[in-house]
Write a protein that holds these residues in place. Structure first.
Motif, PDB file in Angstrom:
ATOM      1  N   GLN A 118      72.091  21.250  29.932  1.00  0.00           N
ATOM      2  CA  GLN A 118      70.744  20.919  29.546  1.00  0.00           C
ATOM      3  C   GLN A 118      70.039  20.641  30.981  1.00  0.00           C
ATOM      4  O   GLN A 118      69.024  20.685  31.265  1.00  0.00           O
TER       5      GLN A 118
ATOM      6  N   ARG B  52      66.597  22.319  32.431  1.00  0.00           N
ATOM      7  CA  ARG B  52      65.491  21.533  32.828  1.00  0.00           C
ATOM      8  C   ARG B  52      65.250  22.011  34.492  1.00  0.00           C
ATOM      9  O   ARG B  52      64.062  21.964  34.850  1.00  0.00           O
TER      10      ARG B  52
ATOM     11  N   SER C 148      67.896  23.773  19.830  1.00  0.00           N
ATOM     12  CA  SER C 148      67.003  22.927  20.359  1.00  0.00           C
ATOM     13  C   SER C 148      65.910  23.207  21.437  1.00  0.00           C
ATOM     14  O   SER C 148      66.478  24.333  21.788  1.00  0.00           O
TER      15      SER C 148
ATOM     16  N   GLU D 107      63.366  19.706  26.472  1.00  0.00           N
ATOM     17  CA  GLU D 107      62.120  18.804  26.755  1.00  0.00           C
ATOM     18  C   GLU D 107      61.496  19.089  27.937  1.00  0.00           C
ATOM     19  O   GLU D 107      62.224  19.486  29.195  1.00  0.00           O
ATOM     20  N   GLY D 108      60.202  19.441  27.995  1.00  0.00           N
ATOM     21  CA  GLY D 108      59.388  19.961  29.109  1.00  0.00           C
ATOM     22  C   GLY D 108      59.417  21.441  29.482  1.00  0.00           C
ATOM     23  O   GLY D 108      59.090  21.809  30.570  1.00  0.00           O
ATOM     24  N   THR D 109      60.174  22.274  28.507  1.00  0.00           N
ATOM     25  CA  THR D 109      60.361  23.662  28.750  1.00  0.00           C
ATOM     26  C   THR D 109      59.975  24.305  27.436  1.00  0.00           C
ATOM     27  O   THR D 109      59.998  23.773  26.521  1.00  0.00           O
TER      28      THR D 109
END
Length: 467
Positions: A208, A212, A234, A237-239
């Protein structure tokens, strides 16, 4: 007949033919086939079922490409080396163009890795941060551009830092994943790919973090901690990165389908490799070759050395026990324990030359280490008295006790009573029950008998106080 849809869920419901599909596998950890005491229909995994799944998707006209993150073995030694060769042979026959390195894979001797890599028609081993005999040896490519349907995918793999820290192989060169990826990602972006894919051998948290840090990857795949693995990817976050987790022992694979659909451009299916998939003839031959190699080498050729007898006792065999404990022996004879070796011999191909199988099917082996004790089973011909899962695997080596009772070994009353006490097993106390349960779990462990429940199983073998 087992209803696998009811047991493990339906697959590909509502799917139309995708533009392209990627099948992700990894973390096989030595499980070339599904194995265990609960019955193969209830077990998941195995290259044979995976191959059948691939063939079924191809027969539907789906453009599909399998990708392997690595983690094919989890032990070292001659049997692990044979298993790695068998596993990569299976991957080759299934048409894998991308195979990564797991940490345990890289603990194997370099000669094994090199010969395996050379057996492929071209370098299908891919890694951004692992070099076998150096990064310029040509043994592995930094990334692979593959065409699936009308799409192009640039794929690379990395060995996460937690796995790198465990290596001590001078023939294996590694770099921190975060240092190795920038130039490789730049090359992948310039290769004309529609999607960039990263397979990570390491902890999901490490994968993960890399997702990122390198947001150009559209898909990142890593081992997970849950069984079964997550049903859906999933989004990091931010991508826009799809993050997929696979489980251990190769029990599941993940299939990611790509579509010309703005509402749902990708679809994902977690696939349990259960009995709904028939065995593959090509993978059957892989298993035959593997078992034949084990037979030719034998225990000595595999480097298997007997351990000292536990507690200094020796094994004498269940038939000797039967001379006095007749009723208890009759109960035992009617259980699956009483013909455990025949179970292996009747399999196709037979497994009685496989240390990882035999250790729970005969008398006098250490189940968790796959080695015999000094007086344990060798073969049906040489130690016929020690066939099957017998009395002494629960009660301990009984040679001294038996010889005293038969009058073939001199002993006073104290020594006789001590020998009797050493053989006694009882559930009368919590301590006694815990000891019995722990002994059962040496074979009925999470690997081979995940549904084991002592209170359900015990009545099938119970014979306490019969003689």
């Amino acid at each position: 007949e087992t209803d696998f849809v009811a047991l493990n869920g339906a697959i590909f419901e509502g799917w139309q033919k995708p533009r392209a599909a990627l099948l992700f596998s990894g973390q096989q950890q030595g499980y070339i086939e599904a194995c265990g005491c609960a019955g193969l229909d209830k077990k998941k995994g195995g290259v044979s079922r995976r191959h059948t799944l691939l063939k079924q998707l191809e027969e539907k006209g789906w453009p599909v490409e399998p990708l392997e993150m690595g983690g094919l073995v989890r032990r070292i030694g001659s049997q692990a080396e044979l298993k790695y060769n068998a596993s990569t042979d299976a991957l080759h026959k299934m048409g894998y163009q991308v195979v990564g390195f797991g940490g345990d894979d890289l603990r194997l001797p370099p000669t094994v890795l090199i010969s395996t890599i050379k057996d492929f028609e071209s370098p299908h081993f891919v890694s951004a941060n692992v070099g076998v005999l150096g990064f310029d040896s040509g043994m592995a490519e930094p990334f692979k551009l593959i065409e699936v349907g009308d799409m192009k995918f640039a794929v690379t793999t990395v060995l996460a830092d937690s796995q790198r820290a465990k290596l001590s192989n001078e023939e294996i060169s590694t770099k921190p994943a975060a240092d190795a990826l920038p130039p490789i990602v730049a090359q992948m972006k310039n290769a004309g790919a529609d999607k960039l894919v990263l397979l990570v051998s390491g902890e999901p948290e490490e994968a993960q973090q890399l997702a990122r840090q390198f947001a150009d990857f559209d898909v990142v795949v890593a081992p997970g901690h849950t069984d079964p693995p997550p049903m859906t990817p999933s989004v990091i976050e931010g991508t826009d990165t799809q993050f997929i987790e696979l489980s251990h022992k190769g029990m599941y694979v993940g299939v990611l389908g790509f579509y010309d659909d703005n509402q749902q451009p990708v679809r994902y299916q977690r696939v349990p490799l259960d009995g709904r998939f028939e065995d593959s003839p090509a993978m059957y031959q892989v298993m035959v070759n593997y078992q034949d190699q084990l037979k030719v080498l034998g225990w000595e050729g595999l480097g298997i050395k007997p351990l000292p007898d536990p507690g200094g006792h020796e094994f004498i065999g269940s038939q000797t026990c039967a001379d006095c404990h007749t009723t208890a022996h009759d109960v035992w004879s009617g259980t699956t324990h009483g013909h455990a070796l025949a179970t292996l011999e009747k399999l196709d191909p037979p497994r009685q030359f496989d240390a990882e199988c035999i250790s729970c099917h005969v008398v006098g082996w250490e189940p968790q280490k796959y080695v015999p004790y000094a007086s344990g089973f060798i073969s049906r011909d040489k130690t016929p008295q020690l066939v099957d899962q017998g009395c002494e695997n629960c009660h301990g080596g009984g040679r001294e006790h038996a010889l005293i009772e038969l009058g073939e070994l001199d002993a006073d009353r104290i020594k006789r009573d001590a020998a009797r006490a050493a053989m006694r097993v009882s559930l009368a106390t919590e301590e006694g029950k815990a000891k019995v349960l722990n002994n059962c779990l040496q074979c009925h462990d999470l690997d081979n008998s995940p549904d084991f429940d002592f209170d359900t199983y015990w009545p099938q073998v119970e014979h306490e106080g019969l003689d």
